[in-house]
Design a protein around this motif. Structure first.
Motif, PDB file in Angstrom:
ATOM      1  N   TRP A 151      21.930  16.878 -10.886  1.00 41.23           N
ATOM      2  CA  TRP A 151      21.125  16.328  -9.807  1.00 41.23           C
ATOM      3  C   TRP A 151      20.290  17.422  -9.157  1.00 41.23           C
ATOM      4  CZ3 TRP A 151      19.126  12.163  -7.804  1.00 41.23           C
ATOM      5  CH2 TRP A 151      18.650  12.179  -6.491  1.00 41.23           C
ATOM      6  N   THR A 152      19.011  17.146  -8.986  1.00 42.47           N
ATOM      7  CA  THR A 152      18.141  18.087  -8.288  1.00 42.47           C
ATOM      8  C   THR A 152      17.659  17.456  -6.979  1.00 42.47           C
ATOM      9  OG1 THR A 152      16.281  17.291  -9.640  1.00 42.47           O
ATOM     10  CG2 THR A 152      17.388  19.330 -10.337  1.00 42.47           C
ATOM     11  N   ARG A 153      16.952  16.335  -7.089  1.00 41.21           N
ATOM     12  CA  ARG A 153      16.466  15.660  -5.891  1.00 41.21           C
ATOM     13  C   ARG A 153      16.022  14.250  -6.252  1.00 41.21           C
ATOM     14  NH1 ARG A 153      10.700  15.922  -5.424  1.00 41.21           N
ATOM     15  NH2 ARG A 153       9.759  17.085  -7.151  1.00 41.21           N
ATOM     16  N   ARG A 154      15.775  13.442  -5.225  1.00 43.59           N
ATOM     17  CA  ARG A 154      15.244  12.093  -5.435  1.00 43.59           C
ATOM     18  C   ARG A 154      13.784  12.237  -5.829  1.00 43.59           C
ATOM     19  NH1 ARG A 154      14.916   7.519  -7.281  1.00 43.59           N
ATOM     20  NH2 ARG A 154      14.909   5.609  -6.023  1.00 43.59           N
ATOM     21  N   ASP A 155      13.464  11.802  -7.041  1.00 44.21           N
ATOM     22  CA  ASP A 155      12.120  12.009  -7.580  1.00 44.21           C
ATOM     23  C   ASP A 155      11.759  10.818  -8.449  1.00 44.21           C
ATOM     24  OD1 ASP A 155       9.712  13.026  -8.348  1.00 44.21           O
ATOM     25  OD2 ASP A 155      10.538  14.440  -9.807  1.00 44.21           O
ATOM     26  N   TYR A 156      10.770  10.043  -8.028  1.00 46.11           N
ATOM     27  CA  TYR A 156      10.373   8.875  -8.804  1.00 46.11           C
ATOM     28  C   TYR A 156       8.921   8.524  -8.516  1.00 46.11           C
ATOM     29  CZ  TYR A 156      10.763   6.127  -4.514  1.00 46.11           C
ATOM     30  OH  TYR A 156      10.587   5.644  -3.246  1.00 46.11           O
ATOM     31  N   ASP A 157       8.287   7.874  -9.478  1.00 43.60           N
ATOM     32  CA  ASP A 157       6.925   7.396  -9.341  1.00 43.60           C
ATOM     33  C   ASP A 157       6.983   5.871  -9.357  1.00 43.60           C
ATOM     34  OD1 ASP A 157       4.292   6.626  -9.512  1.00 43.60           O
ATOM     35  OD2 ASP A 157       3.774   7.944 -11.181  1.00 43.60           O
ATOM     36  N   PRO A 158       6.670   5.205  -8.239  1.00 39.81           N
ATOM     37  CA  PRO A 158       6.767   3.741  -8.205  1.00 39.81           C
ATOM     38  C   PRO A 158       5.871   3.050  -9.214  1.00 39.81           C
ATOM     39  CG  PRO A 158       5.613   4.585  -6.259  1.00 39.81           C
ATOM     40  CD  PRO A 158       6.211   5.772  -6.956  1.00 39.81           C
ATOM     41  N   ASN A 159       4.873   3.766  -9.726  1.00 43.79           N
ATOM     42  CA  ASN A 159       3.956   3.184 -10.713  1.00 43.79           C
ATOM     43  C   ASN A 159       4.307   3.550 -12.144  1.00 43.79           C
ATOM     44  OD1 ASN A 159       2.243   2.007  -8.672  1.00 43.79           O
ATOM     45  ND2 ASN A 159       1.445   4.074  -8.285  1.00 43.79           N
ATOM     46  N   ASP A 160       5.345   4.368 -12.302  1.00 40.90           N
ATOM     47  CA  ASP A 160       5.734   4.792 -13.655  1.00 40.90           C
ATOM     48  C   ASP A 160       7.249   4.982 -13.688  1.00 40.90           C
ATOM     49  OD1 ASP A 160       5.950   5.718 -16.224  1.00 40.90           O
ATOM     50  OD2 ASP A 160       4.735   7.525 -15.919  1.00 40.90           O
ATOM     51  N   PHE A 161       7.963   3.888 -13.931  1.00 43.76           N
ATOM     52  CA  PHE A 161       9.423   3.918 -13.908  1.00 43.76           C
ATOM     53  C   PHE A 161       9.990   4.889 -14.939  1.00 43.76           C
ATOM     54  CE2 PHE A 161      13.582   2.253 -15.257  1.00 43.76           C
ATOM     55  CZ  PHE A 161      14.233   2.193 -14.039  1.00 43.76           C
ATOM     56  N   GLU A 162       9.407   4.942 -16.113  1.00 36.72           N
ATOM     57  CA  GLU A 162       9.933   5.754 -17.206  1.00 36.72           C
ATOM     58  C   GLU A 162       9.752   7.251 -16.984  1.00 36.72           C
ATOM     59  OE1 GLU A 162      11.745   4.707 -19.635  1.00 36.72           O
ATOM     60  OE2 GLU A 162      11.576   2.628 -18.972  1.00 36.72           O
ATOM     61  N   ALA A 163       8.952   7.637 -15.995  1.00 37.80           N
ATOM     62  CA  ALA A 163       8.717   9.063 -15.767  1.00 37.80           C
ATOM     63  C   ALA A 163       9.912   9.755 -15.122  1.00 37.80           C
ATOM     64  CB  ALA A 163       7.476   9.248 -14.896  1.00 37.80           C
ATOM     65  N   SER A 164      10.853   9.003 -14.576  1.00 39.00           N
ATOM     66  CA  SER A 164      12.008   9.582 -13.885  1.00 39.00           C
ATOM     67  C   SER A 164      13.128   9.908 -14.862  1.00 39.00           C
ATOM     68  CB  SER A 164      12.525   8.603 -12.819  1.00 39.00           C
ATOM     69  OG  SER A 164      11.538   8.304 -11.872  1.00 39.00           O
ATOM     70  N   ASP A 165      14.077  10.747 -14.403  1.00 37.46           N
ATOM     71  CA  ASP A 165      15.266  10.974 -15.213  1.00 37.46           C
ATOM     72  C   ASP A 165      16.220   9.795 -15.034  1.00 37.46           C
ATOM     73  OD1 ASP A 165      16.443  11.338 -12.722  1.00 37.46           O
ATOM     74  OD2 ASP A 165      16.563  13.513 -12.886  1.00 37.46           O
ATOM     75  N   ASP A 166      17.323   9.809 -15.785  1.00 36.74           N
ATOM     76  CA  ASP A 166      18.202   8.638 -15.817  1.00 36.74           C
ATOM     77  C   ASP A 166      18.772   8.280 -14.450  1.00 36.74           C
ATOM     78  OD1 ASP A 166      17.724   8.471 -18.477  1.00 36.74           O
ATOM     79  OD2 ASP A 166      19.717   9.095 -19.140  1.00 36.74           O
ATOM     80  N   VAL A 167      19.227   9.265 -13.705  1.00 41.07           N
ATOM     81  CA  VAL A 167      19.865   8.949 -12.423  1.00 41.07           C
ATOM     82  C   VAL A 167      18.835   8.422 -11.424  1.00 41.07           C
ATOM     83  CG1 VAL A 167      19.681  11.296 -11.461  1.00 41.07           C
ATOM     84  CG2 VAL A 167      21.517   9.763 -10.689  1.00 41.07           C
ATOM     85  N   ASN A 168      17.614   8.928 -11.469  1.00 46.01           N
ATOM     86  CA  ASN A 168      16.586   8.401 -10.563  1.00 46.01           C
ATOM     87  C   ASN A 168      16.150   6.999 -10.966  1.00 46.01           C
ATOM     88  OD1 ASN A 168      15.476  10.198  -8.294  1.00 46.01           O
ATOM     89  ND2 ASN A 168      15.765  11.670  -9.961  1.00 46.01           N
ATOM     90  N   LYS A 169      16.150   6.714 -12.275  1.00 45.91           N
ATOM     91  CA  LYS A 169      15.882   5.338 -12.705  1.00 45.91           C
ATOM     92  C   LYS A 169      16.952   4.387 -12.169  1.00 45.91           C
ATOM     93  CE  LYS A 169      13.645   6.487 -17.116  1.00 45.91           C
ATOM     94  NZ  LYS A 169      13.791   6.441 -18.593  1.00 45.91           N
ATOM     95  N   ALA A 170      18.206   4.801 -12.293  1.00 48.42           N
ATOM     96  CA  ALA A 170      19.310   3.957 -11.827  1.00 48.42           C
ATOM     97  C   ALA A 170      19.257   3.785 -10.314  1.00 48.42           C
ATOM     98  CB  ALA A 170      20.646   4.549 -12.253  1.00 48.42           C
ATOM     99  N   LEU A 171      18.913   4.842  -9.593  1.00 45.25           N
ATOM    100  CA  LEU A 171      18.792   4.736  -8.140  1.00 45.25           C
ATOM    101  C   LEU A 171      17.694   3.748  -7.749  1.00 45.25           C
ATOM    102  CD1 LEU A 171      19.197   8.473  -7.079  1.00 45.25           C
ATOM    103  CD2 LEU A 171      20.609   6.571  -6.265  1.00 45.25           C
ATOM    104  N   SER A 172      16.571   3.781  -8.455  1.00 45.77           N
ATOM    105  CA  SER A 172      15.482   2.846  -8.162  1.00 45.77           C
ATOM    106  C   SER A 172      15.916   1.413  -8.419  1.00 45.77           C
ATOM    107  CB  SER A 172      14.249   3.183  -9.010  1.00 45.77           C
ATOM    108  OG  SER A 172      13.729   4.457  -8.670  1.00 45.77           O
ATOM    109  N   ALA A 173      16.605   1.181  -9.537  1.00 43.93           N
ATOM    110  CA  ALA A 173      17.057  -0.171  -9.876  1.00 43.93           C
ATOM    111  C   ALA A 173      18.098  -0.676  -8.881  1.00 43.93           C
ATOM    112  CB  ALA A 173      17.625  -0.192 -11.293  1.00 43.93           C
ATOM    113  N   ALA A 174      19.045   0.187  -8.505  1.00 43.61           N
ATOM    114  CA  ALA A 174      20.100  -0.226  -7.568  1.00 43.61           C
ATOM    115  C   ALA A 174      19.530  -0.511  -6.187  1.00 43.61           C
ATOM    116  CB  ALA A 174      21.171   0.862  -7.483  1.00 43.61           C
ATOM    117  N   THR A 175      18.591   0.327  -5.757  1.00 39.49           N
ATOM    118  CA  THR A 175      17.978   0.127  -4.447  1.00 39.49           C
ATOM    119  C   THR A 175      17.184  -1.170  -4.407  1.00 39.49           C
ATOM    120  OG1 THR A 175      17.829   2.519  -4.115  1.00 39.49           O
ATOM    121  CG2 THR A 175      16.429   1.145  -2.735  1.00 39.49           C
TER     122      THR A 175
END
Length: 304
Positions: A151-175
């Motif tokens: 884990w480094t930090r919360r990092d995601y692009d709302p317009n590009d889901f696949e650009a995130s790492d696995d844990v950030n993808k899961a965090l976006s989906a869970a949220t």
């Protein structure tokens, strides 16, 4: 039947919803279930449901609401009418958010729910945001250590889901799932999704406020568990895990109770949200009954 005597929420999926007398009936390959319409607070319609016109008519007549949601209510799509006919919660929400002191009091109460045992009554919004940021960062670190996920930090692009790492993808989906739950409950209770206390300026500000009450408890641990499992379809697996926790923890009625406690904290009794009464606003005090003539109230002289 009063709102306090009803079943808060009933979830249905992959069935046909119809009417039989004063009952809602749900039919699938396993058979038929009869649900007295007057006992339903909100009917959550999940994937695969078909609803007849007569069923919706009965729901309206009985003062219940229909909310179209994703699996187990984890996503909100649309809703019919509020659970009750009273605007009492909405009035309380509008009053509280329109005054600086009462808005701050509700915001402090929201943070108090996240920091049990700590006194938040004198903290400023800046101090509260700082405590919350530290709490969430600590939660990320703890679950990263627990699961072994980098884990480094919360990092995601709302317009590009696949650009995130696995844990950030899961965090976006869970949220997103939590937002669906919070939105479904908010509209079922007749509150405004846009009148937020911590968040502001968005049509789902209050939804984000409510979802944040449960993010560290549900979304973060699920996301790290899914990332550690190295699954192929991260969004689908995350949604199913959140769905199961929502069901097992009875989050929907808990969320409804939390909203009522935040907006009407001084009420000892459960309000009668089913009361079908319309009042007239009065600038001198309490509202007055609308079902009568008020000619005698006027004390002016006719100028002709």
């Amino acid at each position: 039947m009063r709102a306090s005597e009803r079943v808060s929420f009933i979830y249905l999926e992959r069935c046909t919803v119809h009417r039989d007398g004063n009952a809602i009936i749900a039919t699938d390959e396993r058979g038929v279930v009869h649900i007295p319409a007057a006992t339903i607070g909100a009917l959550l319609l999940g994937p695969g449901t078909r609803v007849t016109h007569q069923a919706m008519t009965l729901m309206a007549e009985s003062g219940s609401t229909a909310v179209w949601v994703g699996e187990q209510g984890v996503r909100y799509y649309a809703h019919g009418r509020p659970l009750g006919r009273s605007s009492r919660l909405l009035d309380a929400q509008a009053r509280a958010v329109s005054n600086r002191d009462s808005r701050l009091a509700v915001a402090r109460a929201m943070y108090a729910m996240r920091f049990p045992g700590e006194d938040t009554s004198s903290l400023t919004m800046q101090q509260l945001r700082g405590k919350e940021g530290a709490r969430v960062r600590r939660s990320y670190r703890e679950h990263a250590e627990r699961t072994g996920v980098e884990w480094t930090r919360r990092d995601y692009d709302p317009n590009d889901f696949e650009a995130s790492d696995d844990v950030n993808k899961a965090l976006s989906a869970a949220t997103t799932c939590l937002y669906g739950v919070a939105h479904a409950v908010t509209v079922a209770l007749g509150c405004s999704p846009g009148l937020g206390f911590v968040h502001t300026g968005h049509d789902r500000s209050f939804v984000y406020d409510i979802a944040d009450l449960y993010k560290a408890e549900i979304a973060i641990p699920v996301a790290f568990d899914v990332a550690a499992a190295d699954v192929d379809d991260i969004p689908a697996v995350t949604r199913r895990q959140v769905r199961d926790i929502v069901y097992q923890s009875k989050l929907l009625p808990r969320c409804a109770g939390d909203i009522k406690q935040l907006l009407l904290p001084d009420d000892d009794d459960v309000p009668d949200f089913d009361a079908d009464v319309v009042y007239l606003w009065d600038d001198r005090g309490e509202a007055v009954n609308s079902a009568q003539s008020h000619d005698a109230d006027y004390d002016y002289e006719v100028p002709w």
